[in-house]
Design an enzyme around this catalytic site. Structure first.
Site, short mmCIF file in Angstrom:
data_model
loop_
_atom_site.label_atom_id
_atom_site.label_comp_id
_atom_site.label_asym_id
_atom_site.label_seq_id
_atom_site.Cartn_x
_atom_site.Cartn_y
_atom_site.Cartn_z
N ALA A 113 0.76 -1.25 0.00
CA ALA A 113 0.00 0.00 0.00
C ALA A 113 0.79 1.30 0.00
O ALA A 113 0.24 2.34 -0.37
CB ALA A 113 -0.96 0.00 1.19
N PRO A 115 3.18 4.47 -0.93
CA PRO A 115 2.88 5.50 0.08
C PRO A 115 1.39 5.81 0.27
O PRO A 115 1.05 6.66 1.07
CB PRO A 115 3.61 6.72 -0.47
N GLY A 117 -1.27 6.00 -2.41
CA GLY A 117 -2.08 6.55 -3.51
C GLY A 117 -3.38 5.79 -3.70
O GLY A 117 -4.46 6.38 -3.74
N LYS A 118 -3.26 4.46 -3.78
CA LYS A 118 -4.47 3.66 -4.00
C LYS A 118 -5.29 3.57 -2.72
O LYS A 118 -6.52 3.59 -2.77
CB LYS A 118 -4.12 2.24 -4.49
N GLU A 136 1.95 -2.57 4.38
CA GLU A 136 3.19 -2.25 3.68
C GLU A 136 4.34 -2.99 4.35
O GLU A 136 4.50 -2.93 5.56
CB GLU A 136 3.43 -0.73 3.70
N ARG A 141 8.37 2.97 4.72
CA ARG A 141 7.29 3.30 3.79
C ARG A 141 5.93 3.20 4.48
O ARG A 141 5.00 3.94 4.15
CB ARG A 141 7.36 2.41 2.55
N CYS A 233 3.23 -1.25 -12.66
CA CYS A 233 3.53 -0.11 -13.53
C CYS A 233 4.68 -0.50 -14.44
O CYS A 233 5.66 0.21 -14.56
CB CYS A 233 3.82 1.15 -12.71
C1 LIG Z 1 4.01 -0.17 -6.47
S1 LIG Z 1 4.38 0.06 -4.82
C2 LIG Z 1 2.82 0.40 -4.10
C3 LIG Z 1 2.27 1.78 -4.39
C4 LIG Z 1 1.02 2.06 -3.62
N1 LIG Z 1 0.00 1.05 -3.85
C5 LIG Z 1 0.43 3.43 -3.94
O1 LIG Z 1 -0.49 3.51 -4.75
O2 LIG Z 1 0.87 4.42 -3.33
C6 LIG Z 1 4.69 -1.56 -4.23
C7 LIG Z 1 4.92 -1.69 -2.74
O3 LIG Z 1 5.10 -3.08 -2.41
C8 LIG Z 1 6.04 -3.18 -1.37
N2 LIG Z 1 6.63 -4.54 -1.37
C9 LIG Z 1 7.86 -4.91 -1.72
N3 LIG Z 1 8.04 -6.24 -1.55
C10 LIG Z 1 6.90 -6.73 -1.09
C11 LIG Z 1 6.47 -8.02 -0.70
N4 LIG Z 1 7.27 -9.07 -0.78
N5 LIG Z 1 5.23 -8.13 -0.24
C12 LIG Z 1 4.42 -7.05 -0.15
N6 LIG Z 1 4.77 -5.82 -0.51
C13 LIG Z 1 6.00 -5.66 -0.97
C14 LIG Z 1 7.03 -2.08 -1.66
O4 LIG Z 1 7.71 -1.70 -0.48
C15 LIG Z 1 6.17 -0.98 -2.23
O5 LIG Z 1 5.80 -0.06 -1.25
#
Ligand SMILES: C[S@@+](CC[C@H](N)C(=O)[O-])C[C@H]1O[C@@H](n2cnc3c(N)ncnc32)[C@H](O)[C@@H]1O
Length: 440
Positions: A113, A115, A117-118, A136, A141, A233
């Site tokens: 989740a 930072p 946005g969703k 998260e 983060r 993305c």
């Molecule tokens: C694309 S970003 C999310 C952006 C967020 N949904 C937003 O809209 O602001 C992906 C997130 O997944 C987290 N992440 C990394 N490895 C992960 C794991 N194994 N399981 C769950 N989350 C993970 C990252 O730290 C990152 O914050």
């Protein structure tokens, strides 16, 4: 011109065929698109547009709350941004929460989740009802995620856990699960030079393995008839259609659903947003429905705040509905069906409303964003001073006030004589949001 990895370009040529030339131009020389999303809990996009005049913002066609921001508008530094009237979010990213088809009173989990946005979009679509859990994996983060929920006045639990732990603890207990997966970020090449530098085929493969693992846990957390949205993305088939394909092979209980409005993915799997076709960055979305499974609701045993000081607090402040829960020196209003947080690392159990001081409660910054009682509109020069942590002078009075700008709460002040003491949180004072850096 951006220098894109040769192997990436070859893969895109194979994927896009005749369209590749247009895609290459958009990615190598095209300007990235900037956008914001009105906080639907507080304001509509047309009303926000009026408040931000003279800056002219065009509507994002697929997102009712979305507005394109002109380059260099510095909206991240605007007081209305500090007050949570909007979130800086790229236009394509605004399609994700919409694809989850949430409505009020559902149990919703945003598994990756930060930072936020969703998550903040989901809270608005749910109108701050139901159970929203935002998880998260990274502790730093997760902190930013909790702050963004607070800034926008969103009610939601924030956890900082591995998806596996949540699946093991909670089981199939959510009506909606969002996996906005960590990915190789090819769709962000126009936005972050670092995404280009860190790209490699090996990284794409590592991401794909991790994405499938996260999806497994997401599937376990979804209740019968629940909906799961997977998004990235990035453009690579390995991280998009191939992940969904492999997942469906071992999960016949899931079926793919169409997401109207966007071009279908390869082999009809999911949807794709390409920067040479739409005003936004690259994205992939897939919606899946779980056709079987047993819903399990694991509910926390809440330790209610019983004492006299809570009743006194309620005499003075209006708090959102829920069950008051003592939470590490704070009182949070929690949903009665909040999942069990015992043994789970969590930053928030709903919405923080008060700090527990010695024998008394003080209003929490989070409450300022949802309470409408005793407000004071402050002037432009005072806003900057307030956000720096300075006091404000007014004719003598006593009591707590929400200081606001154009009807949007900035934070608490306490009137003592002719001074309004500043209770804007210390860690937020002087914080400048950059349009370029504070989003996902
Ligand atoms: C694309 S970003 C999310 C952006 C967020 N949904 C937003 O809209 O602001 C992906 C997130 O997944 C987290 N992440 C990394 N490895 C992960 C794991 N194994 N399981 C769950 N989350 C993970 C990252 O730290 C990152 O914050």
């Amino acid at each position: 011109m951006r220098q894109l990895p040769q192997l990436f370009l070859e893969q895109m040529q194979a994927l896009l065929g005749a369209e590749f030339a247009a895609f290459k131009v958009a990615l190598e020389t095209g300007e990235r698109e900037y956008a914001i999303r009105a906080n639907g809990l507080k304001v509509s996009a047309p009303d926000l547009q009026k408040l931000l005049q003279p800056t002219h913002l065009e509507a994002v066609p697929w997102s009712e709350l979305g507005l394109y921001a002109p380059r260099g508008a510095r909206l991240g530094a605007n007081a209305l941004h500090h007050a949570g009237a909007f979130y800086v979010q790229e236009a394509s990213a605004q399609a994700v929460a919409l694809a989850l088809e949430v409505k009020p009173n559902l149990r919703v989990l945003d598994l990756c989740a930060a930072p936020g946005g969703k998550s903040t979009h989901l809270a608005a679509l749910m109108q701050n009802t139901g159970v929203l859990v935002c998880n998260e994996i990274s502790a730093t983060r997760a902190k930013a995620l909790a702050e963004n929920l607070e800034r926008l006045g969103c009610i939601g639990v924030v956890t900082n856990e591995e998806p596996a732990k949540l699946a093991q603890k909670w089981g199939a207990s959510f009506d909606r699960v969002l996996v906005d997966a960590p990915c190789s970020g090819e769709g962000m090449f126009r936005k972050h030079e670092a995404a280009i530098q860190s790209w490699s085929e090996a990284h794409v493969q590592t991401c794909a393995v991790r994405q499938l693992a996260i999806l497994e846990h997401a599937a376990a957390l979804l209740a019968e008839n629940g909906v799961l949205v997977y998004s990235t993305c990035t453009f690579s088939i390995a991280e998009n259609e191939a992940v969904i394909n492999q997942f469906l092979k071992v999960h016949p209980e899931f079926s793919l659903e169409e997401i109207p409005g966007f071009r279908a993915g390869i082999g009809g799997i999911g949807s794709r947003l390409f920067p040479h076709e739409i005003r936004g960055e690259g994205h992939f979305l897939a919606r899946l429905r779980k056709n079987t499974g047993d819903p399990v609701h694991a509910v926390t045993e809440l330790r209610a705040v019983s004492s006299k000081i809570w009743r006194e607090f309620l005499d003075e402040f209006v708090v959102p509905a829920g069950v008051p829960l003592e939470w590490r020196g704070e009182i949070h209003m929690a949903h009665p069906e909040m999942p069990d947080l015992n043994g789970i690392r969590a930053l928030r159990a709903g919405i923080p409303v008060a700090h527990l001081e010695k024998n008394r409660l003080e209003p929490h910054h989070g409450l300022s964003r949802v309470q409408q009682k005793a407000v004071l509109e402050i002037e432009a020069d005072e806003i900057a001073a307030f956000l720096r942590g300075e006091t404000i002078t007014r004719v003598g009075s006593t009591g707590w006030l929400v200081l606001q700008t154009q009807g949007f709460a900035l934070g608490w002040g306490k009137h003592v004589g002719s001074t309004i003491k500043n209770h804007y949180p210390k860690h937020l004072r002087g914080k400048i949001f950059q349009l370029e850096t504070d989003e996902d």
